[in-house]
Design an enzyme around this catalytic site. Sequence first.
Site, PDB file in Angstrom:
ATOM      1  N   GLY A  71       0.825  -1.209   0.000  1.00 35.86           N
ATOM      2  CA  GLY A  71       0.000   0.000   0.000  1.00 35.86           C
ATOM      3  C   GLY A  71       0.857   1.256   0.000  1.00 35.86           C
ATOM      4  O   GLY A  71       0.524   2.246  -0.660  1.00 35.86           O
ATOM      5  N   ASN A 150      -7.708   4.139   9.070  1.00 35.65           N
ATOM      6  CA  ASN A 150      -7.228   2.891   9.638  1.00 35.65           C
ATOM      7  C   ASN A 150      -7.399   2.805  11.147  1.00 35.65           C
ATOM      8  O   ASN A 150      -7.519   1.729  11.707  1.00 35.65           O
ATOM      9  CB  ASN A 150      -5.755   2.667   9.270  1.00 35.65           C
ATOM     10  CG  ASN A 150      -4.917   3.907   9.404  1.00 35.65           C
ATOM     11  OD1 ASN A 150      -5.207   4.941   8.807  1.00 35.65           O
ATOM     12  ND2 ASN A 150      -3.864   3.835  10.201  1.00 35.65           N
ATOM     13  N   GLN A 178      -7.737   0.380   3.601  1.00 33.76           N
ATOM     14  CA  GLN A 178      -8.565  -0.211   4.664  1.00 33.76           C
ATOM     15  C   GLN A 178      -9.993  -0.524   4.228  1.00 33.76           C
ATOM     16  O   GLN A 178     -10.699  -1.240   4.929  1.00 33.76           O
ATOM     17  CB  GLN A 178      -8.596   0.724   5.890  1.00 33.76           C
ATOM     18  CG  GLN A 178      -7.282   0.813   6.630  1.00 33.76           C
ATOM     19  CD  GLN A 178      -6.872  -0.493   7.331  1.00 33.76           C
ATOM     20  OE1 GLN A 178      -7.679  -1.408   7.500  1.00 33.76           O
ATOM     21  NE2 GLN A 178      -5.613  -0.575   7.723  1.00 33.76           N
ATOM     22  N   SER A 198      -3.739  -2.703  -0.528  1.00 35.78           N
ATOM     23  CA  SER A 198      -2.642  -3.506   0.007  1.00 35.78           C
ATOM     24  C   SER A 198      -3.134  -4.932   0.252  1.00 35.78           C
ATOM     25  O   SER A 198      -4.157  -5.128   0.915  1.00 35.78           O
ATOM     26  CB  SER A 198      -2.162  -2.885   1.320  1.00 35.78           C
ATOM     27  OG  SER A 198      -1.269  -3.758   1.953  1.00 35.78           O
ATOM     28  N   HIS A 200      -2.094  -7.432   2.152  1.00 38.27           N
ATOM     29  CA  HIS A 200      -2.143  -8.068   3.482  1.00 38.27           C
ATOM     30  C   HIS A 200      -3.270  -7.555   4.371  1.00 38.27           C
ATOM     31  O   HIS A 200      -3.466  -8.056   5.473  1.00 38.27           O
ATOM     32  CB  HIS A 200      -0.777  -7.959   4.191  1.00 38.27           C
ATOM     33  CG  HIS A 200      -0.397  -6.601   4.687  1.00 38.27           C
ATOM     34  ND1 HIS A 200      -0.440  -6.284   6.029  1.00 38.27           N
ATOM     35  CD2 HIS A 200       0.041  -5.491   4.059  1.00 38.27           C
ATOM     36  CE1 HIS A 200      -0.016  -5.035   6.194  1.00 38.27           C
ATOM     37  NE2 HIS A 200       0.281  -4.534   5.016  1.00 38.27           N
ATOM     38  N   THR A 236      10.454  -7.370 -12.031  1.00 38.50           N
ATOM     39  CA  THR A 236       9.809  -8.679 -12.207  1.00 38.50           C
ATOM     40  C   THR A 236       8.725  -8.862 -11.145  1.00 38.50           C
ATOM     41  O   THR A 236       8.933  -8.561  -9.974  1.00 38.50           O
ATOM     42  CB  THR A 236      10.867  -9.799 -12.126  1.00 38.50           C
ATOM     43  OG1 THR A 236      11.825  -9.548 -13.158  1.00 38.50           O
ATOM     44  CG2 THR A 236      10.249 -11.168 -12.331  1.00 38.50           C
ATOM     45  N   CYS A 324       5.091   5.097  20.855  1.00 38.43           N
ATOM     46  CA  CYS A 324       6.223   5.554  21.649  1.00 38.43           C
ATOM     47  C   CYS A 324       7.132   6.411  20.764  1.00 38.43           C
ATOM     48  O   CYS A 324       7.702   5.934  19.797  1.00 38.43           O
ATOM     49  CB  CYS A 324       6.984   4.356  22.186  1.00 38.43           C
ATOM     50  SG  CYS A 324       8.094   4.812  23.496  1.00 38.43           S
TER      51      CYS A 324
HETATM   52  N1  PLP Z   1      -2.736   3.182   4.021  1.00 35.11           N
HETATM   53  C1  PLP Z   1      -3.474   2.790   5.061  1.00 35.11           C
HETATM   54  C2  PLP Z   1      -4.792   3.464   5.333  1.00 35.11           C
HETATM   55  C3  PLP Z   1      -3.030   1.773   5.899  1.00 35.11           C
HETATM   56  O1  PLP Z   1      -3.768   1.392   6.940  1.00 35.11           O
HETATM   57  C4  PLP Z   1      -1.772   1.162   5.624  1.00 35.11           C
HETATM   58  C5  PLP Z   1      -1.240   0.130   6.511  1.00 35.11           C
HETATM   59  O2  PLP Z   1      -1.548   0.071   7.683  1.00 35.11           O
HETATM   60  C6  PLP Z   1      -1.057   1.601   4.498  1.00 35.11           C
HETATM   61  C7  PLP Z   1      -1.564   2.612   3.718  1.00 35.11           C
HETATM   62  C8  PLP Z   1       0.264   0.993   4.140  1.00 35.11           C
HETATM   63  O3  PLP Z   1       0.083  -0.279   3.581  1.00 35.11           O
HETATM   64  P1  PLP Z   1       1.313  -1.318   3.518  1.00 35.11           P
HETATM   65  O4  PLP Z   1       1.499  -1.847   4.910  1.00 35.11           O
HETATM   66  O5  PLP Z   1       0.871  -2.379   2.570  1.00 35.11           O
HETATM   67  O6  PLP Z   1       2.489  -0.573   3.031  1.00 35.11           O
END
Ligand code: PLP
Length: 385
Positions: A71, A150, A178, A198, A200, A236, A324
């Site tokens: 992302g 997020n 998100q 993203s 994951h 690639t 932190c």
């Molecule tokens: N944008 C948002 C709103 C996210 O919550 C995150 C990851 O927490 C990202 C971008 C970044 O994604 P990535 O961890 O795949 O770089």
Amino acid sequence: MTTVYMDNNATTKVADEVVEEMLPYFGQFYGNPSSMHTFGGQVGKKIVEARERIASLLGCSPDEIVFTSCGTESDNTAIRGVLESVGMRRKIITSRVEHPAVLGMCRQLEGHGYMVVEIGVDKQGRLNVDELKNCVDDDTALVTIMHANNETGVIFPVEEIARFVKSKGVVFHTDAVQSVGKIPVNLKDSASDLLSISGHKLHAPKGVGVLYVRKGTRLTPFMVGGHQESGKRAGTENVPGIIALGKACELAEQNIVHENTVVKGLRDRLEKKILETCPDSFVNGDVENRLPNTSNISFEYIEGESILMMLDRYGICASSGSACTSGSLEPSHVLRAMGVPFTAAHGSIRYSLSRYTTEQEVDFAAEKMPAIVNRLRELSPFVKT
Ligand code: PLP
């Protein structure tokens, strides 16, 4: 001890079906999709299929999908790629509550002659859309506003914003990292030019992302080299990751109703139980208009980090709204932008559920909270006696 995983906005379990789909592309079908031979070509066909599956979830054309590594890369590419292609315009409009993948990039560009305007949010985390509209002018190169936050899950009216921005001849990007897979996203009649995903965050593995680039959008590539991704992103391909993301998007399409009924119901159950049993607790963010899986709750007078440590003893994974910084706990930039009071911002916990969350897990996590909160308040210097 079993793990009760409620940190799905940080990352998600890779779905079993996704693992199954990607595994042969490590040891068995390891060809390069750009190769001329059949061995590589069969891999290329799977990439075509993945592109189609992702396009189907998003309601766009497969050739508008550009694969990236995450992302962050999608966000960075969108911002830099647009700025380099629009010429003399120097203004970027974003929000104060974006992910660092957007805010960090914008702030870096500020040191390179660009002007960045960060639009504020109200106490419920809702974007000040009028302020944004007033800022768009002839010098504006790009407006980049996230679809859903997020930390709080609050959803922004990106379609309304995109239409306005478009009418002013300005490019619009949205970070939908998100939201995709959790709420419907349909680019078919959308005015958005660019959108980030993203892998994951939607049950695909880490290391793969997508940047949707609407046909005709001018974008200078961030990664240059080979001809992959029609010249928009050299390098690639992460073949297993791309195949995995394709499968994950197919599953997300099938599960979108479940997310907005069952997962939402579990989130509401968790929230209700916690608010009923823990005094001086409240939800951060617009409860009417947020992601179905996310609940951000503040517990007055105690620290989120301490709550997390106590939850961890029971195997419960969540995250806190403080980070932190230089040895001291700083409330998140999102909660600060919302004006959440110091005593509450420090004690915020984000629970983020998924389609794998069960009712038993929700009840277990909720039941542990009153004792944790009481214990920490007994030790807290901020509690009035
Ligand atoms: N944008 C948002 C709103 C996210 O919550 C995150 C990851 O927490 C990202 C971008 C970044 O994604 P990535 O961890 O795949 O770089």
